[in-house]
Design a protein around this motif. Structure first.
Motif, PDB file in Angstrom:
ATOM      1  N   SER A  11      28.928  45.158  56.155  1.00 53.10           N
ATOM      2  CA  SER A  11      28.946  43.835  55.533  1.00 53.10           C
ATOM      3  C   SER A  11      29.188  44.066  54.048  1.00 53.10           C
ATOM      4  N   TRP A  12      30.370  43.626  53.558  1.00 56.38           N
ATOM      5  CA  TRP A  12      30.758  43.949  52.183  1.00 56.38           C
ATOM      6  C   TRP A  12      31.416  42.740  51.535  1.00 56.38           C
ATOM      7  N   ASP A  13      30.887  42.340  50.382  1.00 57.30           N
ATOM      8  CA  ASP A  13      31.414  41.187  49.653  1.00 57.30           C
ATOM      9  C   ASP A  13      32.282  41.589  48.466  1.00 57.30           C
ATOM     10  N   LEU A  14      32.697  42.843  48.380  1.00 58.16           N
ATOM     11  CA  LEU A  14      33.552  43.391  47.327  1.00 58.16           C
ATOM     12  C   LEU A  14      32.823  43.588  45.996  1.00 58.16           C
ATOM     13  N   ILE A  15      31.586  43.152  45.909  1.00 54.85           N
ATOM     14  CA  ILE A  15      30.835  43.255  44.651  1.00 54.85           C
ATOM     15  C   ILE A  15      29.661  44.213  44.815  1.00 54.85           C
ATOM     16  N   ASN A 225      36.353  33.984  51.336  1.00 50.10           N
ATOM     17  CA  ASN A 225      34.923  34.049  51.656  1.00 50.10           C
ATOM     18  C   ASN A 225      34.294  35.386  51.280  1.00 50.10           C
ATOM     19  N   PHE A 226      35.112  36.330  50.820  1.00 51.61           N
ATOM     20  CA  PHE A 226      34.632  37.660  50.402  1.00 51.61           C
ATOM     21  C   PHE A 226      33.838  38.356  51.502  1.00 51.61           C
ATOM     22  N   ARG A 227      34.365  38.292  52.715  1.00 50.92           N
ATOM     23  CA  ARG A 227      33.776  38.987  53.851  1.00 50.92           C
ATOM     24  C   ARG A 227      34.745  40.084  54.283  1.00 50.92           C
ATOM     25  N   MET A 228      34.821  41.126  53.471  1.00 51.74           N
ATOM     26  CA  MET A 228      35.801  42.164  53.711  1.00 51.74           C
ATOM     27  C   MET A 228      35.512  42.950  54.989  1.00 51.74           C
ATOM     28  N   GLY A 229      34.248  43.134  55.320  1.00 44.64           N
ATOM     29  CA  GLY A 229      33.907  43.834  56.547  1.00 44.64           C
ATOM     30  C   GLY A 229      34.383  43.078  57.777  1.00 44.64           C
ATOM     31  N   TYR A 230      34.141  41.773  57.788  1.00 41.38           N
ATOM     32  CA  TYR A 230      34.578  40.945  58.916  1.00 41.38           C
ATOM     33  C   TYR A 230      36.108  40.900  58.988  1.00 41.38           C
ATOM     34  N   ALA A 231      36.761  40.801  57.829  1.00 37.63           N
ATOM     35  CA  ALA A 231      38.219  40.772  57.795  1.00 37.63           C
ATOM     36  C   ALA A 231      38.801  42.087  58.313  1.00 37.63           C
TER      37      ALA A 231
END
Length: 270
Positions: A11-15, A225-231
């Motif tokens: 789970s990663w929001d890039l920040i 949405n800044f959900r890089m893990g899900y993307a």
């Protein structure tokens, strides 16, 4: 690719630093109704647009495979639209298919036909994008045209001596000789259609998610949405879908694609 696999398990929001969540992203994807809608829209687009593009490009190549005066001009005209970027195409067709002042409905009105809402109508949005895709068949057309130029003329001469007319020559000479090229264009068309993005992005998913293409939904999760893990998990699901469809197409092509052997070429030269 290895990094993408790892990110898909986090789970990663890039920040903030990524947090390992295992297969949670994949579990969520299989339960997400938006993923099902995106797959449905994307696959429906691919199933309809790729055969239409393949047939149209092939027919146009047949028409342009003549030595009439001005034929080079028409070949150029057919090819030029494929050079236009996706954003420019979408902006152009948003005007062409505008239900109030668009060119398409103006033409239909001259024949007393009430034009549909096109991009503004959830029932017509996807068919409109499919119509758009037919505007850029020039690239595939050029490849077919090159293949037609490479078909040996002595095959047509031999078929004519055996009494074969134009139709039989097409089915028994032209199609077999061009079957590898048809396979190539079909494969690249399938891969490209499953990665369609710009049309859904410009249309913001279309009315009632009618243009919610899979790559657009992936982008929305990653950079909105800044959900890089899900993307990343969605990207790997798309990779598996493309890989499976490519494998099925290649497997099925063994019964329909003709590859000339070196022995056959030697016999033909004799």
């Amino acid at each position: 690719m290895a990094s993408s696999v790892y990110v898909s398990l986090t789970s990663w929001d890039l920040i903030t630093p990524p947090q390992f969540v295992g297969l949670a992203n994949y579990t969520e994807a299989f339960q997400d109704p938006q993923v099902a809608q995106a797959l449905k829209v994307t696959l429906l687009y691919a199933v309809i647009s790729v055969p239409l593009q393949t047939v149209l490009a092939f027919l146009v190549a047949l028409l342009l495979n003549t030595e009439l005066p001005g034929m080079r001009f028409f070949r150029t005209v057919w090819y030029l639209p494929s050079l236009v970027s996706g954003v420019a195409q979408m902006v152009l067709f948003l005007w062409v298919f505008n239900p109030q002042y668009g060119l398409a409905n103006d033409v239909l009105a001259h024949f007393g036909i009430q034009g549909p809402g096109w991009f503004n109508d959830s029932s017509w949005a996807l068919p409109t994008v499919i119509l758009m895709s037919l505007w850029t068949v020039g690239g595939a057309m050029v490849i077919y045209l090159a293949g037609l130029k490479d078909v040996p003329t002595n095959l047509y001469e031999a078929a004519a001596l055996d009494g074969a007319g134009p139709v039989r020559q097409f089915w028994h000479v032209t199609l077999p000789q061009l079957s590898p090229i048809i396979l190539f264009n079909a494969l690249t068309g399938i891969i490209g259609s499953l990665q369609i993005f710009t049309q859904g992005f410009i249309a913001n998913g279309g009315p009632k998610d009618s243009l919610l293409f899979f790559v657009y939904y992936l982008y929305d999760n990653a950079f909105q949405n800044f959900r890089m893990g899900y993307a990343s998990a969605l990207a790997w699901i798309l990779f598996v879908v493309i890989l499976a469809l490519t494998a099925v197409t290649l497997r099925g092509s063994a019964f329909a694609v003709y590859y000339e052997t070196e022995l056959g070429r030697k016999r033909r030269r004799r």
